[in-house]
Design an enzyme around this catalytic site. Structure first.
Site: not given
Ligand code: NAD
Ligand code: TYD
Length: 357
Positions: A136-138, A161, A165
């Site tokens: 992630t970019d975070e 989180y 990461k």
């Molecule tokens: P998500 O929470 O939707 O899915 C995570 C998946 O991992 C789930 O299916 C869960 O069952 C599985 N999981 C969790 N713990 C596990 C374990 N111990 N063993 C096996 N499986 C396990 O997450 P996502 O949003 O699909 O993100 C996927 C990846 O991309 C993550 O690594 C996240 O850090 C990264 N990422 C997400 C975003 C975003 O905006 N969602 C952006 C950048 C990077």
């Molecule tokens: P989120 O979807 O949790 O992603 P991330 O924290 O990984 O960026 O949140 C996106 C942005 O929205 C973040 O600045 C937090 C804000 N947010 C709210 O203002 N209200 C909410 O109920 C949630 C879930 C997030």
């Protein structure tokens, strides 16, 4: 040449399921989905490809070293794409332990199982093997106005989180430097799209609005995120896996910087068009916006410079924020059953009776 076998962790999650749908429909790859099925994992998101003979599912925890070693030896993958993680910042604040377990120890466990397997490969197979870590970019932390995250931006994670990461990224990079293990890392901005668990901003706001519930904005809503449609991320991942250079990091982003308030008001406008019959007592969706206490340690701004992946690998997003958001809202309006199941817990109960540990 035979089709590649990809070992994908976290394939039942939001991004992982989009990746697997893409791989099965758009590529000849064979896919092994290794997922523990936490609250965030949902096999219904894979219903459209689950019957493919190129798709295999294994319910396992990436922290289980014996299981990872056994599965990797059994499927003999050409690459591992590691997406499994605990992914929600708010949950990491209220309960960080699972983030340390899965994101740090789980990544370590998977890395070691993968390295042992890779050590035993030879010739072409060894040279072609890749471990692609999805991050992630975070990890870069809070960004000042006017700047963009590049691959050289120093790590400064703010939340449990993002710290977990960041730790996993460091482990992956160290395995390359120390053991010559062939890794790729991608750091992506906030994704949105179908099958997104409704605890994250965009799906939560859509579902709350449709139910006539408050739309909780943390603080003043002026925090900025750089939004990318999930299918654009998936295409970038496959592009990096196929053509990325070993040891390199690629930032992925959509050049869609929006404040949270802008995102929520745009969603309300789309809902006025697509769902004009509002719940009783709601005159305008936007009236549901409610300002609530800010998230502790809340990063004010993220924004990605995606020029490296564009210049070196030729990837760029195809969705605009408007087109992607419209598709997303339409999907949530048309997929009541998925939403009902993930929200009610019925799905998890069904899983418990069908997959005994
Ligand atoms: P998500 O929470 O939707 O899915 C995570 C998946 O991992 C789930 O299916 C869960 O069952 C599985 N999981 C969790 N713990 C596990 C374990 N111990 N063993 C096996 N499986 C396990 O997450 P996502 O949003 O699909 O993100 C996927 C990846 O991309 C993550 O690594 C996240 O850090 C990264 N990422 C997400 C975003 C975003 O905006 N969602 C952006 C950048 C990077
Ligand atoms: P989120 O979807 O949790 O992603 P991330 O924290 O990984 O960026 O949140 C996106 C942005 O929205 C973040 O600045 C937090 C804000 N947010 C709210 O203002 N209200 C909410 O109920 C949630 C879930 C997030």
């Amino acid at each position: 040449m035979t089709a590649k076998t990809l070992f994908i962790t976290g394939g039942a999650g939001f991004i992982g399921s989009a990746l697997i749908r893409y791989l099965i429909t758009e590529t000849p790859c064979r896919v092994v989905n290794v997922d523990k099925l936490t609250y965030a994992g949902n096999l219904e998101s894979l219903a459209s490809v689950a019957d493919s003979e190129r798709y295999h599912f294994e319910r396992e925890d990436i922290c289980d070293a014996a299981a990872m070693t056994r599965l990797i030896a059994h499927y003999r993958p050409d690459a591992i794409m590691h997406l499994a993680a605990e992914s929600h910042v708010d949950r990491s604040i209220s309960g960080p332990a699972a983030f340390i377990d899965t994101n740090i120890n789980g990544t370590f466990t998977l890395l070691e199982a993968a390295r042992q397997y890779w050590d035993g490969l030879a010739g072409e197979r060894k040279a072609a093997f890749r471990f692609h870590h999805i991050s992630t970019d975070e990890v870069y932390g809070d960004l000042e106005p006017g700047l963009l995250f590049t691959e050289e931006t120093p790590y400064a994670p703010s939340s449990p989180y993002s710290a977990s990461k960041a730790a996993s990224d460091h482990l992956v990079r160290a395995w390359q430097r120390t053991y010559d293990f062939p890794i790729l890392i991608t750091n992506c901005s906030n994704n949105y799209g179908p099958n997104h668990f409704p605890e994250k901003l965009i799906p939560l706001m859509i579902l709350n609005a449709l139910a006539g519930k408050a739309l909780p904005i943390y603080g003043d809503g002026q925090q900025i995120r750089d939004w990318l449609y999930v299918d654009d991320h998936v295409r970038a991942l496959y592009c990096v896996l196929s053509t990325g250079k070993i040891g390199e990091t690629y930032n992925i982003g959509g050049h869609n910087e929006k404040t949270n308030l802008e995102v929520v008001t745009t969603l309300c406008q789309i809902l006025e068009q697509l769902a004009p019959d509002k719940p009783a007592g709601v005159a305008n969706y936007v009236d549901l916006i409610t300002y609530v206490t800010d998230r502790p340690g809340h990063d004010l701004r993220y924004a990605i410079d995606a020029s490296k992946i564009q210049r070196e690998l030729g990837w760029q997003p195809v969705e605009t924020f408007d087109s992607g958001l419209l598709k997303t809202v339409e999907w949530y309006i048309n997929n009541d059953a998925w939403i009902e199941n993930v929200s009610s817990g019925a799905y998890q109960q069904w899983m418990e009776t069908h997959y005994d540990d």
